[in-house]
Design a protein around this motif. Structure first.
Motif, PDB file in Angstrom:
ATOM      1  N   GLU A 150       0.829  -1.208   0.000  1.00  0.00           N
ATOM      2  CA  GLU A 150       0.000   0.000   0.000  1.00  0.00           C
ATOM      3  C   GLU A 150       0.863   1.257   0.000  1.00  0.00           C
ATOM      4  N   ILE A 151       1.926   1.254   0.795  1.00  0.00           N
ATOM      5  CA  ILE A 151       2.803   2.425   0.861  1.00  0.00           C
ATOM      6  C   ILE A 151       3.629   2.565  -0.411  1.00  0.00           C
ATOM      7  N   GLU A 152       4.142   1.436  -0.910  1.00  0.00           N
ATOM      8  CA  GLU A 152       4.952   1.503  -2.127  1.00  0.00           C
ATOM      9  C   GLU A 152       4.122   1.842  -3.355  1.00  0.00           C
ATOM     10  N   LYS A 153       2.820   1.593  -3.288  1.00  0.00           N
ATOM     11  CA  LYS A 153       1.924   1.939  -4.390  1.00  0.00           C
ATOM     12  C   LYS A 153       1.885   3.454  -4.617  1.00  0.00           C
ATOM     13  N   HIS A 154       2.145   4.207  -3.530  1.00  0.00           N
ATOM     14  CA  HIS A 154       2.126   5.668  -3.619  1.00  0.00           C
ATOM     15  C   HIS A 154       3.547   6.240  -3.571  1.00  0.00           C
ATOM     16  N   ASP A 156       5.587   7.203  -5.806  1.00  0.00           N
ATOM     17  CA  ASP A 156       5.941   8.264  -6.752  1.00  0.00           C
ATOM     18  C   ASP A 156       5.392   9.624  -6.356  1.00  0.00           C
ATOM     19  N   SER A 157       4.558   9.684  -5.358  1.00  0.00           N
ATOM     20  CA  SER A 157       3.954  10.955  -4.967  1.00  0.00           C
ATOM     21  C   SER A 157       4.220  11.244  -3.498  1.00  0.00           C
ATOM     22  N   LYS A 158       4.216  12.516  -3.147  1.00  0.00           N
ATOM     23  CA  LYS A 158       4.397  12.932  -1.764  1.00  0.00           C
ATOM     24  C   LYS A 158       3.127  12.600  -0.992  1.00  0.00           C
ATOM     25  N   LYS A 159       3.269  11.730   0.013  1.00  0.00           N
ATOM     26  CA  LYS A 159       2.098  11.281   0.757  1.00  0.00           C
ATOM     27  C   LYS A 159       1.734  12.292   1.841  1.00  0.00           C
ATOM     28  N   SER A 160       0.438  12.480   2.024  1.00  0.00           N
ATOM     29  CA  SER A 160      -0.077  13.373   3.043  1.00  0.00           C
ATOM     30  C   SER A 160      -1.099  12.617   3.880  1.00  0.00           C
ATOM     31  N   GLY A 161      -1.151  12.925   5.161  1.00  0.00           N
ATOM     32  CA  GLY A 161      -2.063  12.205   6.035  1.00  0.00           C
ATOM     33  C   GLY A 161      -1.303  11.619   7.212  1.00  0.00           C
ATOM     34  N   PHE A 162      -1.635  10.406   7.603  1.00  0.00           N
ATOM     35  CA  PHE A 162      -0.966   9.832   8.771  1.00  0.00           C
ATOM     36  C   PHE A 162      -0.946   8.307   8.711  1.00  0.00           C
ATOM     37  N   ILE A 163      -0.020   7.749   9.475  1.00  0.00           N
ATOM     38  CA  ILE A 163       0.016   6.315   9.771  1.00  0.00           C
ATOM     39  C   ILE A 163      -0.048   6.183  11.289  1.00  0.00           C
ATOM     40  N   MET A 164      -0.972   5.357  11.752  1.00  0.00           N
ATOM     41  CA  MET A 164      -1.102   5.119  13.186  1.00  0.00           C
ATOM     42  C   MET A 164      -0.777   3.661  13.482  1.00  0.00           C
ATOM     43  N   ARG A 165       0.187   3.461  14.356  1.00  0.00           N
ATOM     44  CA  ARG A 165       0.542   2.096  14.763  1.00  0.00           C
ATOM     45  C   ARG A 165      -0.039   1.850  16.150  1.00  0.00           C
ATOM     46  N   PHE A 217      -4.190   8.337   3.688  1.00  0.00           N
ATOM     47  CA  PHE A 217      -3.433   9.212   2.791  1.00  0.00           C
ATOM     48  C   PHE A 217      -4.281  10.388   2.286  1.00  0.00           C
ATOM     49  N   THR A 218      -5.307  10.759   3.034  1.00  0.00           N
ATOM     50  CA  THR A 218      -6.212  11.820   2.571  1.00  0.00           C
ATOM     51  C   THR A 218      -5.901  13.182   3.172  1.00  0.00           C
ATOM     52  N   GLY A 219      -4.741  13.303   3.814  1.00  0.00           N
ATOM     53  CA  GLY A 219      -4.319  14.622   4.290  1.00  0.00           C
ATOM     54  C   GLY A 219      -4.845  15.030   5.640  1.00  0.00           C
ATOM     55  N   LYS A 220      -5.421  14.116   6.393  1.00  0.00           N
ATOM     56  CA  LYS A 220      -5.964  14.474   7.706  1.00  0.00           C
ATOM     57  C   LYS A 220      -4.842  14.880   8.671  1.00  0.00           C
ATOM     58  N   SER A 221      -5.166  15.784   9.582  1.00  0.00           N
ATOM     59  CA  SER A 221      -4.183  16.327  10.515  1.00  0.00           C
ATOM     60  C   SER A 221      -3.915  15.370  11.661  1.00  0.00           C
ATOM     61  N   VAL A 262      10.277  13.756   5.058  1.00  0.00           N
ATOM     62  CA  VAL A 262      10.872  13.804   3.714  1.00  0.00           C
ATOM     63  C   VAL A 262      11.047  12.400   3.170  1.00  0.00           C
ATOM     64  N   ASN A 263      11.594  11.508   3.986  1.00  0.00           N
ATOM     65  CA  ASN A 263      11.801  10.114   3.581  1.00  0.00           C
ATOM     66  C   ASN A 263      10.523   9.326   3.858  1.00  0.00           C
ATOM     67  N   GLN A 264       9.772   9.027   2.805  1.00  0.00           N
ATOM     68  CA  GLN A 264       8.513   8.313   2.960  1.00  0.00           C
ATOM     69  C   GLN A 264       8.593   6.877   2.444  1.00  0.00           C
TER      70      GLN A 264
END
Length: 555
Positions: A150-154, A156-165, A217-221, A262-264
């Protein structure tokens, strides 16, 4: 079916495998038993230490990529297959990958016979049994592999949003107390609770054991991410109530705000999310922690420092040093003792404060070998100084880790014998931090010191609220007053009177009092009026290396 097995040729099999190879993670193979020829999916050459995916001299070539400890076992089974003693093959053993690492594989296969009934082919499949599963049947979720995709699918683009573990706190206790089936039920219910509050665009994965990841990846804060965590906690609490509190558990969460990174790449995001979850648990559990680069830099420094100290221990304690600070007898104003203090520095990191490196030594248990080294350095110094000051004594600080996890009392007694020192030549300093009066190991250690005639000093007395409780269990010979308490006494009449009463009380129960932190002659005069036994502080000398200590205070 048997006729079909007999009729297929090696070339036909290899053609089919080459078509299937891009679509398979496993490796298909055919072993021509009569011609000693082997063919395997081309992808195996990229993964394992083999020159080609087809070769003769099967046993000899397998020796190149089969783990040496497993080869004889494999060779014996292959001989039985060739001789017709076995008609099926199913073995777990190790192959060597391109990096020289051992990889566990499961090799399965069936033997086909030629028209005369002799073994002709061994046809089968090889799969990595240690490979990460793509999905998890207990939770019904995709696993770590799915998260990576899922992460590698994106990528090529700058990802925005969050990952919660997310991680279930103390999940091991649930398995131990209620059994694994019950633990699996909790995992399943936890997933249901999480999914019940997720938005359609948010995806959930099970990473390992009791840990999950939510990707948005929808840009939520980060504020919305925290709100989501609160919703998950609410759902979990509701399940616990409906389950009539049969079990109670909590979740912690580490949150990565992708906009700031920066490193995504996947490996970096996985690493930072692991750190964030660990930080949430470290701070008390049942809470969320939002990734902070400053905190992570501190974490990396601690890891770097930990590695440096481990290397130092392995290299004869290079980088560690012992410093000594004088302790004066208030009666005659002469040097009577010295406190041994540990120092550490490296060329790469520089000088490191004990406040920073000693907790790391304790966490890693490196304090045990380092503490033993300090003990010997202190005794060696004491033996030398006693040429000039016959009754000189060194004090050594001990950690609760040394007392709980090593036989430090034996180390002390052996050291006294090795350096031909009397028990009065050394005093052990302990602080209340890390100790409990109910700890039998600790009480036994203090009793052992008493029996051996080794003095015990209770350090930092006055900084806690329960110090007086320790006087009975520890039975110290000396009480040391911390600099912070001394400063208050020098600046405040009430605190001065309180410290004076403490001195009187200590003397009333036949103990000695050492007041630390004296830095000026004025402070010395004022504190001396209280009648302590010993004085320590910068006024008499800062901690310094042994040679400097000798030059300033002995010779």
């Amino acid at each position: 079916m048997d006729n079909e097995k007999k009729s297929i040729s090696v070339s036909q099999f290899s053609s089919i495998v080459e078509i299937l190879n891009p679509s398979m993670d496993d490796f298909l193979y055919i072993y021509d038993l009569q011609n000693d020829y082997y063919y395997i999916s081309p992808g195996a050459v990229e993964r394992f230490c083999m020159d080609s995916n087809e070769f003769y001299d099967v046993s000899g070539n397998h020796k190149k990529f089969v783990h040496p400890d497993d080869f004889d076992m494999l060779a014996a089974e292959l001989d039985k297959i060739v001789e017709g003693e076995l008609t099926a093959h199913n073995m777990w053993y190790r192959w060597i990958d391109k990096e020289g690492k051992a990889v566990w594989i499961n090799c399965r296969g069936q033997v086909t016979l030629d028209e005369s009934g002799k073994p002709q082919f061994l046809v089968g499949c090889i799969n990595e049994i240690g490979k990460t599963q793509a999905a998890d049947n207990i939770s019904g979720l995709l696993g770590e592999k799915g998260l990576r995709q899922e992460i590698e699918k994106h990528a090529d683009s700058k990802k925005s949003g969050f990952i919660m573990r997310l991680g279930i706190d103390d999940f091991r206790a649930i398995n131990e107390n209620r059994g694994f089936d019950y633990g699996d039920m909790i995992l399943h219910k936890t997933v249901e609770c999480i999914q019940s509050v997720l938005a359609p665009e948010q995806k959930l994965y099970r990473i390992v054991a009791d840990e999950f990841a939510i990707v948005d990846f929808t840009g939520k804060s980060e504020a919305l991410a925290h709100n989501l965590y609160c919703d998950i906690r609410w759902a979990i609490n509701r399940f616990i109530e409906e389950n009539e509190y049969e079990v109670f558990y909590t979740l912690s969460a580490g949150i990565l705000r992708l906009d700031d990174l920066v490193n995504q790449e996947y490996d970096n995001l996985n690493k930072l999310s692991e750190f964030s979850l660990a930080e949430a648990k470290k701070r008390g559990k049942n809470q969320s922690y939002i990734y902070n680069s400053t905190d992570y830099a501190g974490f990396q420094r601690r890891r770097k420092l930990g590695r440096a100290m481990r290397q130092s221990v392995n290299n004869g304690f290079q980088g560690f040093d012992t410093h000594f600070q004088p302790i004066m007898n208030i009666g005659d104003g002469k040097l009577t003792m010295a406190e041994t203090l540990l120092r550490f520095q490296t060329e790469e990191i520089g000088s490191v404060s004990p406040i920073e490196f000693i907790p790391l030594l304790e966490e890693s248990s490196l304090i045990i070998p380092v503490g033993r080294w300090v003990l010997h350095k202190a005794m060696e110094a004491c033996k030398y100084i006693q040429r000039y000051v016959p009754n000189f004594c060194v004090t050594v600080n001990l950690s609760y880790v040394q007392i709980q996890k090593s036989n430090i009392l034996s180390d002390i007694l052996e050291g006294l014998e090795e350096y031909d020192l009397s028990p009065a030549s050394i005093a052990v300093e302990l602080t209340e931090s890390g100790f409990l009066e109910s700890d039998e190991c600790f009480i036994r250690f203090c009793s052992g010191l008493q029996e051996a005639g080794i003095r015990l000093a209770l350090d930092d007395f006055g900084t806690g609220y329960s110090n007086f409780h320790y006087l009975y269990d520890m039975s110290p010979d000396t009480i040391k007053i911390d600099r912070s308490f001394t400063v208050k006494a020098l600046e405040n009449d009430y605190e001065y009177g309180l410290l004076k009463q403490m001195v009187e009380m200590v003397h009333g129960i036949n103990l000695k009092m050492c007041i630390e932190g004296i830095e000026t002659e004025e402070e010395l005069k004022k504190i001396s009026k209280m009648g302590p036994d010993y004085i320590q502080g910068y006024f008499f000398g800062r901690p310094c290396a042994f040679d400097t200590f000798l030059a300033k205070h002995i010779t």
